[in-house]
Design a protein around this motif. Structure first.
Motif, PDB file in Angstrom:
ATOM      1  N   GLY A   1      -3.037   2.855   9.494  1.00  0.00           N
ATOM      2  CA  GLY A   1      -3.982   3.552   8.612  1.00  0.00           C
ATOM      3  C   GLY A   1      -5.354   2.903   8.582  1.00  0.00           C
ATOM      4  O   GLY A   1      -5.762   2.204   9.516  1.00  0.00           O
ATOM      5  N   ASP A   2      -6.057   3.114   7.472  1.00  0.00           N
ATOM      6  CA  ASP A   2      -7.463   2.717   7.355  1.00  0.00           C
ATOM      7  C   ASP A   2      -7.703   1.207   7.396  1.00  0.00           C
ATOM      8  O   ASP A   2      -8.854   0.780   7.440  1.00  0.00           O
ATOM      9  CB  ASP A   2      -8.044   3.239   6.030  1.00  0.00           C
TER      10      ASP A   2
ATOM     11  N   ASP B   1       0.075   4.658  -0.099  1.00  0.00           N
ATOM     12  CA  ASP B   1      -0.474   5.997   0.138  1.00  0.00           C
ATOM     13  C   ASP B   1      -0.054   6.491   1.534  1.00  0.00           C
ATOM     14  O   ASP B   1       1.064   6.245   1.967  1.00  0.00           O
ATOM     15  CB  ASP B   1      -1.997   5.989  -0.081  1.00  0.00           C
ATOM     16  N   ALA B   2      -0.990   7.150   2.240  1.00  0.00           N
ATOM     17  CA  ALA B   2      -0.626   7.892   3.458  1.00  0.00           C
ATOM     18  C   ALA B   2       0.165   7.057   4.469  1.00  0.00           C
ATOM     19  O   ALA B   2       1.315   7.388   4.797  1.00  0.00           O
ATOM     20  CB  ALA B   2      -1.893   8.450   4.092  1.00  0.00           C
ATOM     21  N   ALA B   3      -0.429   5.983   4.953  1.00  0.00           N
ATOM     22  CA  ALA B   3       0.222   5.222   6.024  1.00  0.00           C
ATOM     23  C   ALA B   3       1.471   4.513   5.510  1.00  0.00           C
ATOM     24  O   ALA B   3       2.524   4.544   6.159  1.00  0.00           O
ATOM     25  CB  ALA B   3      -0.769   4.216   6.623  1.00  0.00           C
TER      26      ALA B   3
ATOM     27  N   GLU C   1       2.167  -1.394  -4.721  1.00  0.00           N
ATOM     28  CA  GLU C   1       0.974  -0.538  -4.787  1.00  0.00           C
ATOM     29  C   GLU C   1       0.174  -0.953  -6.023  1.00  0.00           C
ATOM     30  O   GLU C   1       0.713  -0.994  -7.128  1.00  0.00           O
ATOM     31  CB  GLU C   1       1.406   0.936  -4.863  1.00  0.00           C
ATOM     32  N   LYS C   2      -1.108  -1.223  -5.812  1.00  0.00           N
ATOM     33  CA  LYS C   2      -1.878  -1.781  -6.937  1.00  0.00           C
ATOM     34  C   LYS C   2      -2.252  -0.729  -7.994  1.00  0.00           C
ATOM     35  O   LYS C   2      -2.522  -1.068  -9.141  1.00  0.00           O
ATOM     36  CB  LYS C   2      -3.129  -2.489  -6.413  1.00  0.00           C
TER      37      LYS C   2
ATOM     38  N   LEU D   1      -9.555   7.755   8.769  1.00  0.00           N
ATOM     39  CA  LEU D   1      -9.254   9.164   8.513  1.00  0.00           C
ATOM     40  C   LEU D   1      -7.772   9.360   8.204  1.00  0.00           C
ATOM     41  O   LEU D   1      -6.912   8.654   8.750  1.00  0.00           O
ATOM     42  CB  LEU D   1      -9.622  10.025   9.723  1.00  0.00           C
ATOM     43  N   GLY D   2      -7.515  10.366   7.373  1.00  0.00           N
ATOM     44  CA  GLY D   2      -6.147  10.672   6.992  1.00  0.00           C
ATOM     45  C   GLY D   2      -5.298  11.112   8.173  1.00  0.00           C
ATOM     46  O   GLY D   2      -4.090  10.843   8.208  1.00  0.00           O
TER      47      GLY D   2
ATOM     48  N   CYS E   1      -8.301  13.198   0.355  1.00  0.00           N
ATOM     49  CA  CYS E   1      -9.144  14.245   0.957  1.00  0.00           C
ATOM     50  C   CYS E   1      -9.382  15.394  -0.029  1.00  0.00           C
ATOM     51  O   CYS E   1     -10.358  16.130   0.090  1.00  0.00           O
ATOM     52  CB  CYS E   1      -8.479  14.794   2.216  1.00  0.00           C
TER      53      CYS E   1
ATOM     54  N   TYR F   1     -19.705  12.294   5.512  1.00  0.00           N
ATOM     55  CA  TYR F   1     -18.965  13.494   5.102  1.00  0.00           C
ATOM     56  C   TYR F   1     -18.559  13.447   3.630  1.00  0.00           C
ATOM     57  O   TYR F   1     -18.533  14.476   2.958  1.00  0.00           O
ATOM     58  CB  TYR F   1     -17.781  13.759   6.039  1.00  0.00           C
TER      59      TYR F   1
ATOM     60  N   VAL G   1      -1.073  -7.170  -4.120  1.00  0.00           N
ATOM     61  CA  VAL G   1      -0.716  -8.274  -3.225  1.00  0.00           C
ATOM     62  C   VAL G   1      -1.948  -9.142  -3.004  1.00  0.00           C
ATOM     63  O   VAL G   1      -3.019  -8.645  -2.633  1.00  0.00           O
ATOM     64  CB  VAL G   1      -0.141  -7.730  -1.896  1.00  0.00           C
TER      65      VAL G   1
ATOM     66  N   GLY H   1       0.834  -1.208   0.000  1.00  0.00           N
ATOM     67  CA  GLY H   1       0.000   0.000   0.000  1.00  0.00           C
ATOM     68  C   GLY H   1       0.860   1.245   0.000  1.00  0.00           C
ATOM     69  O   GLY H   1       1.653   1.461   0.918  1.00  0.00           O
TER      70      GLY H   1
ATOM     71  N   THR I   1      -3.033  -1.124   3.535  1.00  0.00           N
ATOM     72  CA  THR I   1      -3.898  -1.274   2.353  1.00  0.00           C
ATOM     73  C   THR I   1      -5.174  -0.433   2.433  1.00  0.00           C
ATOM     74  O   THR I   1      -6.025  -0.529   1.538  1.00  0.00           O
ATOM     75  CB  THR I   1      -4.252  -2.757   2.150  1.00  0.00           C
ATOM     76  N   GLY I   2      -5.326   0.363   3.488  1.00  0.00           N
ATOM     77  CA  GLY I   2      -6.447   1.309   3.540  1.00  0.00           C
ATOM     78  C   GLY I   2      -7.805   0.646   3.642  1.00  0.00           C
ATOM     79  O   GLY I   2      -7.952  -0.477   4.130  1.00  0.00           O
TER      80      GLY I   2
ATOM     81  N   VAL J   1     -16.216   6.930  -4.412  1.00  0.00           N
ATOM     82  CA  VAL J   1     -15.172   7.970  -4.291  1.00  0.00           C
ATOM     83  C   VAL J   1     -14.180   7.486  -3.253  1.00  0.00           C
ATOM     84  O   VAL J   1     -14.310   7.792  -2.069  1.00  0.00           O
ATOM     85  CB  VAL J   1     -15.748   9.319  -3.815  1.00  0.00           C
TER      86      VAL J   1
HETATM   87  C1  LIG Z   1     -13.124  11.649  -0.907  1.00  0.00           C
HETATM   88  C2  LIG Z   1     -12.370  11.494   0.373  1.00  0.00           C
HETATM   89  C3  LIG Z   1     -12.211  12.575   1.231  1.00  0.00           C
HETATM   90  C4  LIG Z   1     -11.536  12.433   2.428  1.00  0.00           C
HETATM   91  N1  LIG Z   1     -11.406  13.514   3.252  1.00  0.00           N
HETATM   92  C5  LIG Z   1     -10.747  13.386   4.413  1.00  0.00           C
HETATM   93  C6  LIG Z   1     -10.559  14.502   5.266  1.00  0.00           C
HETATM   94  O1  LIG Z   1     -11.001  15.622   4.950  1.00  0.00           O
HETATM   95  N2  LIG Z   1      -9.887  14.326   6.440  1.00  0.00           N
HETATM   96  C7  LIG Z   1      -9.367  13.099   6.805  1.00  0.00           C
HETATM   97  O2  LIG Z   1      -8.756  12.995   7.878  1.00  0.00           O
HETATM   98  N3  LIG Z   1      -9.520  12.020   6.001  1.00  0.00           N
HETATM   99  C8  LIG Z   1     -10.174  12.128   4.829  1.00  0.00           C
HETATM  100  N4  LIG Z   1     -10.309  11.056   4.001  1.00  0.00           N
HETATM  101  C9  LIG Z   1      -9.763   9.748   4.429  1.00  0.00           C
HETATM  102  C10 LIG Z   1      -8.295   9.602   4.075  1.00  0.00           C
HETATM  103  O3  LIG Z   1      -8.095   9.873   2.723  1.00  0.00           O
HETATM  104  C11 LIG Z   1      -7.864   8.195   4.415  1.00  0.00           C
HETATM  105  O4  LIG Z   1      -8.091   7.985   5.777  1.00  0.00           O
HETATM  106  C12 LIG Z   1      -6.403   7.955   4.109  1.00  0.00           C
HETATM  107  O5  LIG Z   1      -6.148   8.081   2.742  1.00  0.00           O
HETATM  108  C13 LIG Z   1      -6.023   6.560   4.565  1.00  0.00           C
HETATM  109  O6  LIG Z   1      -4.706   6.320   4.242  1.00  0.00           O
HETATM  110  P1  LIG Z   1      -4.167   4.827   4.141  1.00  0.00           P
HETATM  111  O7  LIG Z   1      -2.761   4.922   3.683  1.00  0.00           O
HETATM  112  O8  LIG Z   1      -4.469   4.100   5.384  1.00  0.00           O
HETATM  113  O9  LIG Z   1      -5.084   4.126   3.040  1.00  0.00           O
HETATM  114  P2  LIG Z   1      -5.322   4.526   1.518  1.00  0.00           P
HETATM  115  O10 LIG Z   1      -5.179   5.977   1.290  1.00  0.00           O
HETATM  116  O11 LIG Z   1      -6.610   3.882   1.151  1.00  0.00           O
HETATM  117  O12 LIG Z   1      -4.135   3.789   0.775  1.00  0.00           O
HETATM  118  C14 LIG Z   1      -4.071   2.398   0.682  1.00  0.00           C
HETATM  119  C15 LIG Z   1      -3.273   2.061  -0.564  1.00  0.00           C
HETATM  120  O13 LIG Z   1      -3.097   0.671  -0.623  1.00  0.00           O
HETATM  121  C16 LIG Z   1      -3.289   0.221  -1.944  1.00  0.00           C
HETATM  122  N5  LIG Z   1      -3.696  -1.184  -1.850  1.00  0.00           N
HETATM  123  C17 LIG Z   1      -4.818  -1.671  -1.272  1.00  0.00           C
HETATM  124  N6  LIG Z   1      -4.825  -3.015  -1.316  1.00  0.00           N
HETATM  125  C18 LIG Z   1      -3.673  -3.379  -1.934  1.00  0.00           C
HETATM  126  C19 LIG Z   1      -3.115  -4.639  -2.253  1.00  0.00           C
HETATM  127  N7  LIG Z   1      -3.713  -5.789  -1.934  1.00  0.00           N
HETATM  128  N8  LIG Z   1      -1.934  -4.669  -2.915  1.00  0.00           N
HETATM  129  C20 LIG Z   1      -1.297  -3.494  -3.235  1.00  0.00           C
HETATM  130  N9  LIG Z   1      -1.780  -2.265  -2.945  1.00  0.00           N
HETATM  131  C21 LIG Z   1      -2.947  -2.228  -2.282  1.00  0.00           C
HETATM  132  C22 LIG Z   1      -4.352   1.149  -2.497  1.00  0.00           C
HETATM  133  O14 LIG Z   1      -4.321   1.221  -3.902  1.00  0.00           O
HETATM  134  C23 LIG Z   1      -3.996   2.483  -1.846  1.00  0.00           C
HETATM  135  O15 LIG Z   1      -3.137   3.245  -2.630  1.00  0.00           O
HETATM  136  C24 LIG Z   1     -10.990  11.172   2.776  1.00  0.00           C
HETATM  137  C25 LIG Z   1     -11.123  10.073   1.918  1.00  0.00           C
HETATM  138  C26 LIG Z   1     -11.808  10.227   0.731  1.00  0.00           C
HETATM  139  C27 LIG Z   1     -11.957   9.035  -0.176  1.00  0.00           C
END
Ligand SMILES: Cc1cc2nc3c(=O)[nH]c(=O)nc-3n(C[C@H](O)[C@H](O)[C@H](O)COP(=O)(O)OP(=O)(O)OC[C@H]3O[C@@H](n4cnc5c(N)ncnc54)[C@H](O)[C@@H]3O)c2cc1C
Length: 451
Positions: free
Chosen positions: A285-286, A12-14, A35-36, A303-304, A45, A163, A83, A10, A115-116, A135
């Motif tokens: 993360g998520d 992104d953020a975490a 990253e997929k 949440l981000g 966000c 939200y 993955v 994954g 993986t969020g 979204v």
């Molecule tokens: C429209 C929108 C608005 C938002 N607004 C806010 C806000 O205002 N404030 C706030 O705090 N939060 C907000 N959030 C939430 C915030 O974006 C998420 O909490 C944050 O992105 C989580 O980060 P993460 O790294 O845990 O997961 P993600 O950002 O979901 O990243 C997970 C990554 O893992 C990858 N992945 C998943 N499974 C696999 C796999 N099996 N193999 C390889 N890669 C994989 C995905 O492609 C993705 O890139 C918002 C979310 C959305 C969708």
């Protein structure tokens, strides 16, 4: 170096926060990220603001792209790699290269799962029509923007009043669409108490959104691959585009059989250092659950804010540091046109479920001194423990300048402050910013009278 190879799932953020922290601490370490999608480190966000065209290009939402990670930080980012499973006994993961369709096993010494979450999809035929969009990812945001640009839809139906549904309603209104929103419960924003949710519902109607509350999606009327109407238990709403904002759940299905323990709603169980129950496996993360500091229960809050912080702590822990993530108090904020909505702590229904004896007060005040231009209404609701006066929760609705006041309440909750402690805080004041008693202190003064 022992435990040399770190594999992150994954990007992104975490995941990238953890990988970057490890790179800073251990410059020689081998770090591979799978990253997929095509993207790394972007602001999900910001997607609603890209769709509304406040942000002109999706590239502006990307904090660091894969090439920057590869070239500047020497992190081996492999995009388009999904993955499929994790074998914790043999310390390896199964990966699908989506570009070549090849499957292979990759070994790890340490593994970081980030993986969020993934959006809830309604179990109704037609959800995969070309004009129905979730979204969740940057790709989904780009797809929505392109569809609006190319097909010029006039009517939109948003399913879900959380939200993301509200932020999308703002985006679509700003793109000139006629917006309807259907919501299963009696008020939008079920992260608020219903009396506060009702104020948001009223504001949405005032903005011209056709709001249908206590109404459930039961189907789509599909013609030539497109949804032409959303069918609820009460009516059929004609539409040109459908946006799903029905909440999300942890993206952990691929962990089945891995022995990694899952908790609330299938989120990964982690300790304060973001370690899972399996040695050498971290998660953040998520895709993880969090400890709620007020209820002391484990919760799933996606949440981000949490993803970035837990990613950093996981990276510290992987690097051998002892930093601890204490937990969350459930603080969140969002904006819909001129309205701001914020919440922290527990709701009335949660306090009732926990059998906590509580008192509550709601006040109406102004965001600035009443005589200062553009002073706007702000409503603050506080919940506190009956005997001790300890703050348990807060909700704020208002216009410009209202929402970020929630951070005072979040700080109070994190440190177990009482209403008297809040009244005693030396908060700032000048007429352009607040009345002489900040509205959160006015609410605390009203509530302390019931104790
Ligand atoms: C429209 C929108 C608005 C938002 N607004 C806010 C806000 O205002 N404030 C706030 O705090 N939060 C907000 N959030 C939430 C915030 O974006 C998420 O909490 C944050 O992105 C989580 O980060 P993460 O790294 O845990 O997961 P993600 O950002 O979901 O990243 C997970 C990554 O893992 C990858 N992945 C998943 N499974 C696999 C796999 N099996 N193999 C390889 N890669 C994989 C995905 O492609 C993705 O890139 C918002 C979310 C959305 C969708």
């Amino acid at each position: 170096m022992a435990n040399n190879k770190l594999v992150v799932i994954g990007g992104d953020a975490a995941g990238m926060t953890a990988a970057s922290k490890v790179r800073r601490e251990q410059p020689e370490r081998e770090i591979i990220v799978f990253e997929k999608s095509d993207f790394t480190s972007y602001s999900a966000c910001g997607i609603p603001y890209f769709i509304s065209e406040k942000v002109k290009t999706y590239q502006e939402l990307i904090v660091r792209d894969p090439d920057t990670f590869r070239n500047k930080y020497h992190i081996d980012v492999r995009t388009q790699h999904l993955v499929l499973s994790v074998d914790t006994d043999n310390k390896k993961i199964k990966v699908l290269n989506k570009k070549t369709d090849d499957e292979f096993w990759e070994s790890y010494d340490q593994l970081m799962i980030a993986t969020g979450g993934k959006a809830f999809c309604p179990d109704v035929a037609g959800y995969d029509s070309e004009n129905v969009f979730g979204v969740t990812t940057l790709k989904s945001g780009i797809n929505i923007e392109r569809y609006i640009e190319d097909k010029k839809p006039q009517n939109a139906v948003i399913v879900g009043g959380g939200y993301i549904g509200l932020e999308m309603a703002e985006s679509l209104l700003e793109r000139g669409l006629n917006v309807s929103l259907i919501n299963r419960s009696e008020q939008v924003m079920n992260t608020l108490d219903p009396d506060m949710g009702a104020l948001v519902s009223e504001a949405l109607r005032g903005l011209g959104i056709n709001l249908f509350l206590s109404e459930v999606l039961i189907g789509f009327d599909v013609k030539e691959g497109k949804v032409i109407a959303v069918i609820t238990d009460k009516q059929s709403i004609p539409t040109d585009i459908v946006i799903l904002g029905m909440g999300s759940r942890p993206n952990t299905d691929f962990l089945e059989g891995s022995k990694i323990e899952l908790g609330v709603r299938g989120a990964i169980k982690v300790d304060g250092q973001l370690r899972t129950n399996i040695p050498d496996v971290w998660a953040a993360g998520d895709c993880t659950e969090s400890l709620h500091l007020v209820s002391k229960e484990h919760v799933y809050i996606a949440l981000g804010t949490i993803a970035n912080k837990t990613g950093l702590v996981a990276g510290s822990s992987i690097s051998g540091e002892k930093t601890v993530f204490p937990g969350v108090v459930g603080t969140a904020v969002c904006k819909i046109c001129s309205y701001e909505v914020a919440r922290t702590g527990l709701l009335e229904k949660q306090l009732q479920k926990l059998n906590i004896d509580y008192v509550k007060a709601t006040i109406e005040s102004r965001t600035r001194a009443h005589y200062y231009p553009n002073s706007k209404k702000i409503v603050v609701k506080l919940l506190a423990e009956k005997n001790s006066g300890r703050l348990l929760g807060g909700q704020i609705i208002g216009e410009e300048g209202a929402a970020k006041r929630i951070d005072v309440l979040a700080t109070a909750l994190t440190h177990n402050l009482t209403l008297q402690n809040i009244i005693d805080l030396d908060l700032s004041y000048a007429p352009p910013f607040s009345p002489v008693w900040d509205p959160v202190q006015t609410a605390a003064r009203k509530l302390i009278n019931s104790i």
